[in-house]
Design an enzyme around this catalytic site. Structure first.
Site, short mmCIF file in Angstrom:
data_model
loop_
_atom_site.label_atom_id
_atom_site.label_comp_id
_atom_site.label_asym_id
_atom_site.label_seq_id
_atom_site.Cartn_x
_atom_site.Cartn_y
_atom_site.Cartn_z
N GLU A 168 0.81 -1.23 0.00
CA GLU A 168 0.00 0.00 0.00
C GLU A 168 0.84 1.28 0.00
O GLU A 168 1.72 1.46 0.84
CB GLU A 168 -0.93 0.00 1.21
CG GLU A 168 -1.94 1.13 1.17
CD GLU A 168 -3.23 0.78 1.88
OE1 GLU A 168 -4.07 0.10 1.27
OE2 GLU A 168 -3.38 1.15 3.06
N LYS A 170 0.78 4.58 1.06
CA LYS A 170 -0.04 5.22 2.11
C LYS A 170 0.79 6.26 2.83
O LYS A 170 1.75 5.93 3.52
CB LYS A 170 -0.45 4.08 3.07
CG LYS A 170 -1.31 4.46 4.25
CD LYS A 170 -1.62 3.19 5.07
CE LYS A 170 -2.65 3.41 6.13
NZ LYS A 170 -2.89 2.20 6.96
N LYS A 231 -7.70 2.54 -3.69
CA LYS A 231 -8.18 2.38 -2.30
C LYS A 231 -9.00 3.62 -1.96
O LYS A 231 -8.48 4.67 -1.64
CB LYS A 231 -6.95 2.26 -1.40
CG LYS A 231 -7.24 1.76 0.00
CD LYS A 231 -7.29 0.25 0.04
CE LYS A 231 -7.64 -0.34 1.38
NZ LYS A 231 -6.73 -0.06 2.46
N GLU A 280 -14.48 -5.82 0.94
CA GLU A 280 -13.87 -5.88 2.27
C GLU A 280 -14.90 -6.09 3.38
O GLU A 280 -15.93 -5.44 3.42
CB GLU A 280 -13.13 -4.56 2.52
CG GLU A 280 -12.43 -4.52 3.87
CD GLU A 280 -11.66 -3.21 4.05
OE1 GLU A 280 -10.71 -2.97 3.30
OE2 GLU A 280 -12.04 -2.46 4.96
N ASN A 302 -10.51 -7.24 6.82
CA ASN A 302 -9.74 -6.18 7.47
C ASN A 302 -9.61 -6.48 8.97
O ASN A 302 -10.62 -6.68 9.66
CB ASN A 302 -10.36 -4.80 7.24
CG ASN A 302 -9.31 -3.71 7.35
OD1 ASN A 302 -8.31 -3.87 8.07
ND2 ASN A 302 -9.50 -2.61 6.66
N GLU A 338 -5.88 -8.18 5.66
CA GLU A 338 -5.53 -6.75 5.59
C GLU A 338 -5.27 -6.16 6.97
O GLU A 338 -5.99 -6.43 7.92
CB GLU A 338 -6.70 -5.95 4.99
CG GLU A 338 -7.15 -6.37 3.62
CD GLU A 338 -8.37 -5.57 3.15
OE1 GLU A 338 -8.95 -5.93 2.14
OE2 GLU A 338 -8.76 -4.58 3.82
N SER A 339 -4.26 -5.32 7.04
CA SER A 339 -3.94 -4.46 8.19
C SER A 339 -3.24 -5.18 9.35
O SER A 339 -3.53 -6.33 9.67
CB SER A 339 -5.20 -3.80 8.78
OG SER A 339 -5.88 -3.05 7.82
O1 LIG Z 1 -5.57 2.95 8.53
C1 LIG Z 1 -6.45 3.60 9.13
O2 LIG Z 1 -6.22 4.30 10.14
C2 LIG Z 1 -7.85 3.61 8.64
C3 LIG Z 1 -8.81 4.35 9.31
C4 LIG Z 1 -10.12 4.39 8.86
C5 LIG Z 1 -10.48 3.72 7.72
C6 LIG Z 1 -9.53 2.96 7.04
C7 LIG Z 1 -8.23 2.89 7.49
N1 LIG Z 1 -7.26 2.18 6.85
C8 LIG Z 1 -7.45 1.46 5.63
C9 LIG Z 1 -6.81 0.14 5.73
O3 LIG Z 1 -7.52 -0.79 5.90
C10 LIG Z 1 -5.30 0.03 5.69
O4 LIG Z 1 -4.75 1.13 5.04
C11 LIG Z 1 -4.72 -1.22 5.02
O5 LIG Z 1 -5.39 -2.37 5.32
C12 LIG Z 1 -3.24 -1.36 5.44
O6 LIG Z 1 -3.15 -1.43 6.84
P1 LIG Z 1 -1.76 -1.29 7.62
O7 LIG Z 1 -0.83 -2.34 7.07
O8 LIG Z 1 -2.08 -1.57 9.05
O9 LIG Z 1 -1.26 0.08 7.36
#
Ligand SMILES: O=C(O)c1ccccc1NCC(=O)[C@H](O)[C@H](O)COP(=O)(O)O
Length: 384
Positions: A168, A170, A231, A280, A302, A338-339
């Site tokens: 990502e 980001k 995204k 998602e 997620n 994800e995340s």
């Molecule tokens: O990342 C956030 O804080 C967030 C807050 C509100 C809505 C969506 C959000 N993020 C989108 C995502 O799901 C992440 O960018 C993506 O899955 C990557 O996650 P990470 O590896 O933890 O940065």
């Protein structure tokens, strides 16, 4: 493919109704002023006859199911808690010469995701004025060809035996603030590709993530081969066209903000435009909803609760256990974890749970060399 001038008189709620509704403490209001999202009266773009009849069938089903059912009831029955922006905002009150707006539960977003969605509503309305669907349709003919997003995930997974990586791009997030000050989206995208990413996810939301469609376009025209996920917080089908014109190969559809009918309709639009859809989910209810929808090929779980920011990678495992996991296997759906993934142990954990791909932002974008970060995340070089 043949050119067909389509007339979508009866379209889904995604296209003909705003569904701007909101709740107050004990009363739900439904906005009966509807025609805001009606861009599809006459479309001219190349689709096959089969696609045309599929869309028309979908439209008929939507029309049928909406007769006698209030949209807010549909939404509630699907457990969707994210409300749409009230049409007028807080009402104005006058006391003598003073004017003020009364804030209350019904006209103030109750969590960050709701705030994002309400802001998106305003943003999309403005963008649509400058980029009508007719204009987007014309631009489609010059849009870069769509690349096979799901195919790229599958082939990287079979090549490495590890979950394929959607890396990502980001810059910032509501939960973590700015992740990287020296943010050059193209440089990061190139570093991700070099590190073995199968696909990239590009945040396009400006206000909350400091992303942009310019970033998406710049990466697309930079020569990076990885297919690109736009995204976004999609609330209207118009956004899917916009993403396609800007060079996306896939788009995110978030089940916690989209009712089933919108997801179904948007999937058809994606199919027609050749885009992959990453649908998602975050909890069991959303997973059960989307597993009932025909034609879903890619589901993202997620680990982050977008309303509270809480992250728990155990969520992926929980949602893939038992019957749900079986159903996913039977349907041949590719699942993306994800995340919150930071270490080789995290990757192994979600892989054992059943994911074939992972979507990672923070842990790789923060590193001074994102290529090295990918190798560290997987515990090995996944590029060769
Ligand atoms: O990342 C956030 O804080 C967030 C807050 C509100 C809505 C969506 C959000 N993020 C989108 C995502 O799901 C992440 O960018 C993506 O899955 C990557 O996650 P990470 O590896 O933890 O940065």
């Amino acid at each position: 493919m043949e050119g067909v001038l389509m007339s979508l008189g009866a379209t889904s709620s995604a296209t003909t109704t705003t569904r701007s509704f909101y709740f107050q403490k004990s009363t739900r209001f439904r906005n009966t002023h509807i025609p805001k999202h009606s861009p599809f009266k006459q479309l001219s773009f190349p689709i096959t006859k089969a696609q045309q009849s599929e869309l028309e069938e979908g439209s008929a089903a939507v029309k049928e199911s909406e007769v006698g059912i209030f949209q807010d009831e549909v939404v509630l029955s699907q457990g969707i808690k994210i409300r749409r922006r009230p049409p007028t905002g807080p009402p104005i009150h006058h006391v003598g010469p003073f004017e003020f707006r009364l804030q209350n539960e019904g006209n103030t977003p109750c969590n960050i995701l709701e705030e994002i969605v309400w802001h998106k509503d305003v943003e999309v309305s403005r963008l649509k004025e400058r980029n009508t669907l007719v204009m987007l349709n014309k631009m489609l003919t010059n849009a870069p060809p769509v690349r096979d997003f799901i195919g790229a995930l599958k082939s990287a997974n079979s090549r490495t035996g590890l979950p394929s990586l959607i890396a990502e791009v980001k810059k910032a997030s509501p939960s973590r603030g700015v992740l990287r000050e020296d943010f050059d989206p193209v440089e990061i995208a190139i570093a991700y590709e070099k590190g073995g990413a199968a696909c990239l996810s590009v945040l396009t939301d400006e206000k909350y993530f400091q992303g942009s469609f310019e970033n998406l376009e710049a990466i697309r025209s930079s020569g990076v081969q990885c297919p690109l996920l736009c995204k976004e917080f999609v609330i209207e089908a118009w956004q899917i066209y916009y993403a396609r014109v800007k060079g996306a190969d896939a788009i995110l559809l978030i089940a916690s903000i989209l009712p089933d009918l919108d997801i179904k309709y948007m999937l058809k639009i994606c199919k027609m435009l050749g885009l992959a859809a990453l649908v998602e989910v975050h909890d069991e209810r959303e997973m059960d909803r989307v597993l009932e929808i025909k034609g879903i090929e890619l589901i993202g779980i997620n680990n982050r609760d977008l309303a509270t920011f809480e992250v728990d990678i155990g969520n992926t495992k929980k949602l893939l256990e038992g019957e749900r996991g079986q159903k996913i296997l039977q349907k041949g759906i590719t699942v993306v974890g994800e995340s919150g993934l930071f270490t080789p142990a995290d990757i192994a954990y979600v892989q054992e749970s059943g994911v074939k791909a992972v979507l990672v932002g923070e842990s790789i974008v923060k590193h001074k060399d994102p290529t090295v970060a990918i190798t560290q995340l997987f515990g090995k070089d996944i590029a060769s």
